[in-house]
Design an enzyme around this catalytic site. Structure first.
Site, short mmCIF file in Angstrom:
data_model
loop_
_atom_site.label_atom_id
_atom_site.label_comp_id
_atom_site.label_asym_id
_atom_site.label_seq_id
_atom_site.Cartn_x
_atom_site.Cartn_y
_atom_site.Cartn_z
CB SER A 1 -33.10 -34.10 -82.51
OG SER A 1 -33.65 -32.84 -82.86
NE ARG B 1 -33.57 -30.35 -93.93
CZ ARG B 1 -33.59 -31.34 -93.05
NH1 ARG B 1 -34.45 -31.30 -92.06
NH2 ARG B 1 -32.75 -32.36 -93.14
CG ASP C 1 -27.44 -28.59 -80.28
OD1 ASP C 1 -28.03 -27.82 -81.04
OD2 ASP C 1 -27.88 -29.71 -79.95
CG HIS D 1 -29.27 -30.35 -83.28
ND1 HIS D 1 -29.54 -30.67 -81.97
CD2 HIS D 1 -30.25 -30.96 -84.02
CE1 HIS D 1 -30.62 -31.42 -81.90
NE2 HIS D 1 -31.07 -31.62 -83.13
#
EC number: 2.3.1.31
Length: 380
Positions: free
Chosen positions: A143, A213, A311, A341
């Site tokens: 990432s 988040r 992903d 992911h």
């Protein structure tokens, strides 16, 4: 001989005044780091250092967030390799960031400059030089950590022998910038944000960070996994199908996302989240280098590319693009998982196989520096 701290102990290395790519100055910057395994070799030549790069909300404790992959006898075998992991510039786990104290004695807050992935790598390169290291065996990360690993191969190709780039793209797409900007917006619209200077107010934008988040977590996990786990079932004891919508009457997936938001608020700073997300928005290997494909083709570092088939955040076609255009592709690997992911963090068995293969390849395929020495290439 390198003077490295004890294994797993959080340590700090000053790197002086750091000048960002855009020309701002971060005074008296410090980089936090941890290491596992004993150093062996030449710090300016062949050695056993493997640099591990963390993702957006990670930290230098790679042995914890990659549990089962770093340690004696594991894929990143600390009986053989010296693993070093830093906390990124702009972070909140020991490296200088918005929470850190400015030379005037108050937190940096809104005065902390914008940084890029290239800045993150340059800060890390200075950090290694301060330790007395100018070369290392390999760099790897997923990432945001994958973006850093990729930038390492372009910015400082002579510094490492090999790279493993996991679950990232050559640049941020418009969709990625959009979804990441929505997260930033959630934070800066929180009344407690105080233009980034909330550190002395007694409040913090916790609601904004939790909302960011929740948005992010939907891109970290797979649609299939979430639907199989939660579907349309209500949270136990709650009824989201009542006559009026209420915040305390949720579907199970809402409760799960609330939990993820609350958990991040407990351990991460909103200012760092904004700073690092903005750095991801700026990620573009091709900027100032003639475009993506030209920049990728210029890479001489043997690089393994790893992607996740489900992903959503960094779709697998983006890793295919990397593999087709890199100047020195070492290998390509795919993680098959409904998780999405985050599979590179949670699919330990698959990552074990991939990382073992990567390490094996680094011992079989000569690095560019080894080839140059073998072929007698000298500057004339």
């Amino acid at each position: 001989m390198l003077n490295l701290p004890k294994e797993g102990v959080l340590s700090h290395q000053p790197i002086g005044d750091f000048i960002t790519e855009a020309g701002a100055v971060i005074n008296d910057a410090t980089v936090a780091f941890q290491r596992w395994g004993e150093f062996r070799g030449d710090p300016h030549g062949k050695n056993n250092i493997v640099l591990v790069e963390h993702a957006l909300t990670g930290d230098s404790d790679a042995a914890t967030w990659w549990e089962g992959l770093i340690g004696p006898g594991l894929a990143l075998d600390t009986d053989e390799w010296c693993i070093i992991c830093t906390n990124v510039i702009g972070g909140c786990s020991g490296t200088t960031g918005p929470t850190s104290i400015h030379p005037d004695g108050t937190p940096w807050g809104s005065r902390f400059p914008a940084t890029s992935i290239r800045d993150q790598v340059r800060a890390e390169q200075i950090f290694l030089e301060e330790l007395g290291i100018t070369r290392f065996h390999a760099v790897l990360g997923g990432s945001m950590g994958g973006a850093r690993a990729l930038e390492w191969t372009i910015l400082f190709p002579d510094a490492m022998g090999y790279a493993c780039v996991i679950a990232v793209s050559a640049r941020s797409s418009a969709w990625q910038i959009g979804i990441q900007s929505a997260q930033i917006s959630a934070i800066v619209r929180d009344p407690a944000w105080a233009n980034g200077d909330y550190y002395s107010t007694g409040a913090s934008p916790q609601n904004g960070l939790a909302a960011a988040r929740r948005i992010a977590h939907l891109t970290y996990r797979g649609e299939q996994e979430l639907d199989e786990r939660f579907g349309t079932i209500p949270q136990a004891g709650e009824n989201p199908l009542g006559a009026y919508r209420r915040d305390d009457q949720r579907f199970a997936v809402q409760s799960y996302l609330d939990y993820q938001g609350d958990k991040l608020v407990e351990r991460f700073d909103a200012g760092s989240y904004v700073a690092l997300t903005d750095a991801l928005n700026r990620h573009d290997i091709g900027r100032g280098r003639g475009g993506l494909n030209k920049a990728l083709a210029s890479s001489i570092v043997p690089t393994m590319i790893v992607g996740v088939d489900t992903d959503i955040l960094y779709p697998y076609h983006q890793q295919e693009h990397l593999s087709r255009n890199l100047g020195n592709l070492l290998a390509m690997a795919k993680i098959v998982s409904p998780v999405g992911h985050d599979a590179f963090l949670v699919e330990t068995r698959q990552m074990d196989r991939i990382l073992r293969n990567f390490i094996a390849l680094t011992q079989q395929v000569p690095s560019p520096n080894e080839l140059a020495e073998r072929n007698g290439i000298y500057d004339i």
